[in-house]
Design a protein around this motif. Structure first.
Motif, short mmCIF file in Angstrom:
data_model
loop_
_atom_site.label_atom_id
_atom_site.label_comp_id
_atom_site.label_asym_id
_atom_site.label_seq_id
_atom_site.Cartn_x
_atom_site.Cartn_y
_atom_site.Cartn_z
N ALA A 194 -5.10 11.39 -10.64
CA ALA A 194 -3.80 11.76 -11.22
C ALA A 194 -2.66 11.52 -10.23
N ASN A 195 -2.88 11.88 -8.97
CA ASN A 195 -1.87 11.62 -7.93
C ASN A 195 -1.64 10.13 -7.78
N ALA A 196 -2.70 9.35 -7.75
CA ALA A 196 -2.59 7.90 -7.62
C ALA A 196 -1.76 7.32 -8.77
N GLU A 197 -2.04 7.77 -9.98
CA GLU A 197 -1.30 7.28 -11.15
C GLU A 197 0.18 7.64 -11.05
N ARG A 198 0.47 8.82 -10.51
CA ARG A 198 1.87 9.23 -10.34
C ARG A 198 2.58 8.33 -9.33
N TYR A 199 1.92 8.05 -8.20
CA TYR A 199 2.51 7.17 -7.17
C TYR A 199 2.72 5.76 -7.72
N LEU A 200 1.71 5.26 -8.43
CA LEU A 200 1.81 3.90 -8.97
C LEU A 200 2.87 3.81 -10.07
N LEU A 201 3.03 4.87 -10.85
CA LEU A 201 4.07 4.88 -11.87
C LEU A 201 5.45 4.80 -11.22
N GLU A 202 5.65 5.53 -10.15
CA GLU A 202 6.94 5.48 -9.45
C GLU A 202 7.22 4.06 -8.94
N ALA A 203 6.21 3.42 -8.36
CA ALA A 203 6.38 2.04 -7.89
C ALA A 203 6.63 1.09 -9.06
N ARG A 204 5.90 1.29 -10.17
CA ARG A 204 6.09 0.44 -11.36
C ARG A 204 7.54 0.56 -11.87
N GLN A 205 8.07 1.77 -11.90
CA GLN A 205 9.44 1.97 -12.39
C GLN A 205 10.45 1.27 -11.49
N PRO A 238 0.85 -1.20 0.00
CA PRO A 238 0.00 0.00 0.00
C PRO A 238 0.88 1.24 0.00
N ILE A 239 0.56 2.20 -0.87
CA ILE A 239 1.34 3.44 -0.95
C ILE A 239 0.40 4.63 -0.91
N ASP A 240 0.88 5.70 -0.27
CA ASP A 240 0.07 6.93 -0.22
C ASP A 240 0.82 8.13 -0.79
N GLY A 241 1.99 7.88 -1.35
CA GLY A 241 2.77 8.96 -1.94
C GLY A 241 3.76 9.60 -0.99
N SER A 242 3.68 9.28 0.30
CA SER A 242 4.64 9.83 1.26
C SER A 242 5.99 9.18 1.04
N GLY A 280 13.23 -5.95 -12.11
CA GLY A 280 12.79 -7.15 -12.82
C GLY A 280 11.71 -7.93 -12.09
N VAL A 281 10.88 -7.21 -11.35
CA VAL A 281 9.83 -7.84 -10.54
C VAL A 281 8.47 -7.63 -11.22
N PRO A 282 7.69 -8.70 -11.38
CA PRO A 282 6.34 -8.54 -11.95
C PRO A 282 5.51 -7.59 -11.09
N PHE A 283 4.79 -6.68 -11.76
CA PHE A 283 4.12 -5.59 -11.05
C PHE A 283 2.69 -5.42 -11.53
N GLU A 284 1.83 -5.11 -10.58
CA GLU A 284 0.47 -4.68 -10.86
C GLU A 284 0.19 -3.49 -9.94
N GLY A 285 -0.44 -2.47 -10.46
CA GLY A 285 -0.80 -1.30 -9.66
C GLY A 285 -2.29 -1.07 -9.71
N GLU A 286 -2.84 -0.63 -8.60
CA GLU A 286 -4.27 -0.40 -8.54
C GLU A 286 -4.59 0.77 -7.62
N ALA A 287 -5.51 1.62 -8.08
CA ALA A 287 -6.01 2.73 -7.26
C ALA A 287 -7.50 2.47 -7.04
#
Length: 145
Positions: A65-76, A8-12, A82-89
């Motif tokens: 938009a904030n959620a997508e930014r946080y999830l993009l950072e985690a995806r990167q 779980p991420i909140d951008g902090s 090299g870890v399989p990733f899924e992101g969800e808001a």
């Protein structure tokens, strides 16, 4: 050891540090990760309905938009490792309940999260979401500081 880690991420900064830790652990375990951002719903007040409706639309767009930014950072981070990733808001008024439900729905076997996040004074009054996940969840929780 672990096959599917929920982060779980909140951008902090603390939640992103937990994301880095969870992704490193996933790499070691050859696990996949799901990053989850719970968006608090717009709080309405029964006053000047047209203005509130417009404010809710703007709030929802900005929150998404904030959620997508946080999830993009985690995806990167996951892609670099090299870890399989899924992101969800997900919109939800109780992050703990959404986290626990996501663990069950996605059959996660570990949660990696920060010890506290952005919620500030409400955290002091209501208890931290991390504490609630520790009490209500049925999988191990790695708490990062």
């Amino acid at each position: 050891m672990f096959k599917h880690i929920l982060i779980p991420i909140d951008g902090s900064e603390l939640s992103m540090r937990a994301a880095r830790t969870g992704i490193e652990l996933a790499k070691l375990c050859q696990a996949k990760v799901t990053a989850l951002h719970v968006i608090a719903p717009f709080q309405t007040i029964a006053y000047m309905g047209a203005i509130l409706a417009a404010s809710e639309i703007v709030y929802n767009e900005e929150a998404r938009a904030n959620a997508e930014r946080y999830l993009l950072e985690a995806r990167q981070l996951a892609e670099a490792a090299g870890v399989p990733f899924e992101g969800e808001a997900i919109f939800g008024d109780q992050p703990c309940g959404t986290i626990v439900q996501t663990v069950a729905d996605k059959q996660c076997d570990l949660v990696v999260m920060g010890s506290h996040g952005w919620r500030g004074m409400t955290r002091l009054l209501l208890g931290s979401e991390t504490q609630k996940v520790l009490l209500r969840g049925n999988v191990p929780v790695l708490v990062c500081r």
